[in-house]
Design a protein around this motif. Structure first.
Motif, short mmCIF file in Angstrom:
data_model
loop_
_atom_site.label_atom_id
_atom_site.label_comp_id
_atom_site.label_asym_id
_atom_site.label_seq_id
_atom_site.Cartn_x
_atom_site.Cartn_y
_atom_site.Cartn_z
N THR A 100 24.92 65.47 59.75
CA THR A 100 25.08 64.02 59.53
C THR A 100 25.89 63.35 60.64
OG1 THR A 100 27.09 64.31 58.20
CG2 THR A 100 24.97 64.33 57.03
N ALA A 101 25.97 63.99 61.81
CA ALA A 101 26.71 63.41 62.95
C ALA A 101 28.15 63.07 62.58
CB ALA A 101 25.99 62.17 63.48
N GLY A 102 28.75 63.88 61.69
CA GLY A 102 30.14 63.66 61.31
C GLY A 102 30.37 62.54 60.32
N LEU A 103 29.30 62.05 59.70
CA LEU A 103 29.41 60.88 58.84
C LEU A 103 30.39 61.08 57.69
CD1 LEU A 103 28.36 58.03 58.27
CD2 LEU A 103 26.42 59.04 57.05
N PHE A 104 30.46 62.30 57.15
CA PHE A 104 31.34 62.54 56.00
C PHE A 104 32.82 62.55 56.39
CE2 PHE A 104 27.42 63.73 54.00
CZ PHE A 104 27.61 63.46 52.66
N GLY A 105 33.11 62.46 57.68
CA GLY A 105 34.49 62.37 58.10
C GLY A 105 35.03 60.96 58.16
N TYR A 106 34.18 59.97 57.93
CA TYR A 106 34.60 58.57 57.93
C TYR A 106 34.76 58.12 56.48
CZ TYR A 106 33.36 58.56 62.86
OH TYR A 106 33.29 58.84 64.21
#
Length: 300
Positions: A119-125
Motif C-alpha cells: 500500500t505504499a506505506g499508506l497504513f503509516g499515515y
C-alpha cells in the motif's frame, strides 16, 4: 495539464486487463484447468470490501505472472470471517496459505514475509478521530499537548506498541469498544489509517465523531503478504510475481487507481506530520523497503 486523446481508453483497458486476470484466478472453478493450485486466503470482514477487492486482485495478478512456470491458481476464501490474530493462527496451522497485514518482527519470525509493500506505506499515515464537540482539536496541537491527552488503540495491535514506544498516553480496547471509549470520553482521540477512516465513520449510526483537521501521525508501517511456513515455494512464487508488477509499474498503477487510496491522498495533502519511530520493524524489512518510493511522500 491537457489530457491526451485516448487516455481514458488506456486507463479503461488497464483496469479491464486487471479484472480479467483477477477473474481467471479468483473465479475459476476446480477442474477448469489441469493441475490447478488452490490457495486459501482470509474472508473479508464487514466494511473492508473495497480494500479486500484490491488485495485479492493484486494477489491474483502476482500469482498469474508465473502461471507458465507453476500452473494456474484459484484463490479460495476461508468459509468464516476471522480476526487478525485468528488469521495468523490459521497461517501457523497451515489452514490458511496467505494473509496480509502490517508487519512486525514477531510476525516475520513466525511466518514467511514477502517484503514488498502493498500500500505504499499508506497504513503509516494516521489521522485522528475525535468527538465533534471537543473544541481542543480545532487548532493544531503540539506533540507534548497530544501526549498529555489519552489515545485509544486496539488490544494487541502493533500500533499500540508504536504509540507506547513514542511516549503517548493510551488505553486499549476491542475494535468496536475503542469507538465507544472515544464517544463516552474515556479517550480523547483514536488514531486511524487515512484509508480506513471514511468507511468507519460512514458505518456509524451516530455522527458524534469527526476527523481532526490538523493532526496526522506518521511512522513506517509497511503491509506485506505473509505465507505459511509450510509452503516456501508459494512464497517464492509470490515474491517473483510482485517483483514483476513492481518493475513494470502495474502495482503502483493498480494501487493509485483505487478509490480508498485517492480519498486518503486527498485527505493527507497539505497536512503537517508528527513523525514517530516504529520499533517493530526488522533490519531485513528496513533494508527491503528502503528502495521503495512512496508517492505519498511527495504530498508533504
Amino acid at each position: 495539464m491537457k489530457r491526451l486523446p485516448g487516455t481514458r481508453l488506456i486507463i479503461g483497458c488497464l483496469l479491464a486487463s486487471w479484472l480479467m486476470v483477477a477473474a481467471s484466478s479468483c473465479l475459476a472453478q476446480p477442474g477448469a484447468f489441469d493441475d490447478v493450485t488452490e490457495v486459501n486466503i482470509p474472508n473479508f470482514q464487514q466494511g473492508t470490501d473495497e480494500f479486500y477487492f484490491y488485495i485479492k486482485t493484486l494477489l491474483s495478478l502476482a500469482l498469474a505472472q508465473t502461471d507458465n512456470q507453476f500452473g494456474p491458481v484459484i484463490l479460495v476464501p476461508d468459509s468464516e470471517v476471522a480476526s487478525q490474530q485468528e488469521q495468523f493462527n490459521q497461517l501457523t496451522q497451515g489452514t490458511t496459505d496467505i494473509n496480509w497485514s502490517i508487519t512486525t518482527i514477531k510476525r516475520e519470525q513466525q511466518h514467511i514475509a514477502v517484503r514488498v509493500p502493498l500500500t505504499a506505506g499508506l497504513f503509516g499515515y494516521r489521522v485522528i478521530l475525535v468527538r465533534a464537540s471537543d473544541e481542543r482539536f480545532d487548532e493544531q496541537l503540539g506533540v507534548a499537548e497530544l501526549k498529555a491527552l489519552t489515545a485509544v488503540q486496539g488490544t494487541g495491535w502493533p500500533d499500540t506498541s508504536v504509540l507506547t514506544f513514542n511516549g503517548f498516553n493510551l488505553i486499549t480496547d476491542s475494535y468496536s469498544g475503542a469507538f465507544e471509549s472515544l464517544s463516552n470520553g474515556r479517550a480523547d482521540y483514536f488514531p486511524r489509517a487515512a484509508n480506513e477512516v471514511f468507511t468507519e465513520l460512514a458505518s456509524r449510526s451516530t455522527k458524534d465523531l469527526i476527523i481532526a483537521k490538523h493532526i496526522t501521525l506518521h511512522y513506517d508501517n509497511p503491509m506485506f503478504f505473509f505465507v505459511t511456513k509450510s509452503k516456501p515455494e508459494l512464497a517464492r512464487r509470490l515474491e517473483k510475481g510482485l517483483a514483476i508488477l513492481t518493475a513494470n509499474g502495474d502495482l503502483s498503477r493498480l494501487l493509485t487507481s483505487q478509490h480508498f487510496y485517492i480519498r486518503a491522498r486527498n485527505l493527507l495533502a497539505g497536512r503537517e506530520l508528527i513523525r514517530l519511530q516504529n520499533p517493530l520493524l526488522s533490519d531485513a524489512t528496513k533494508a527491503a523497503t528502503a528502495s521503495f518510493d512512496s508517492p505519498l511522500e511527495h504530498l508533504f
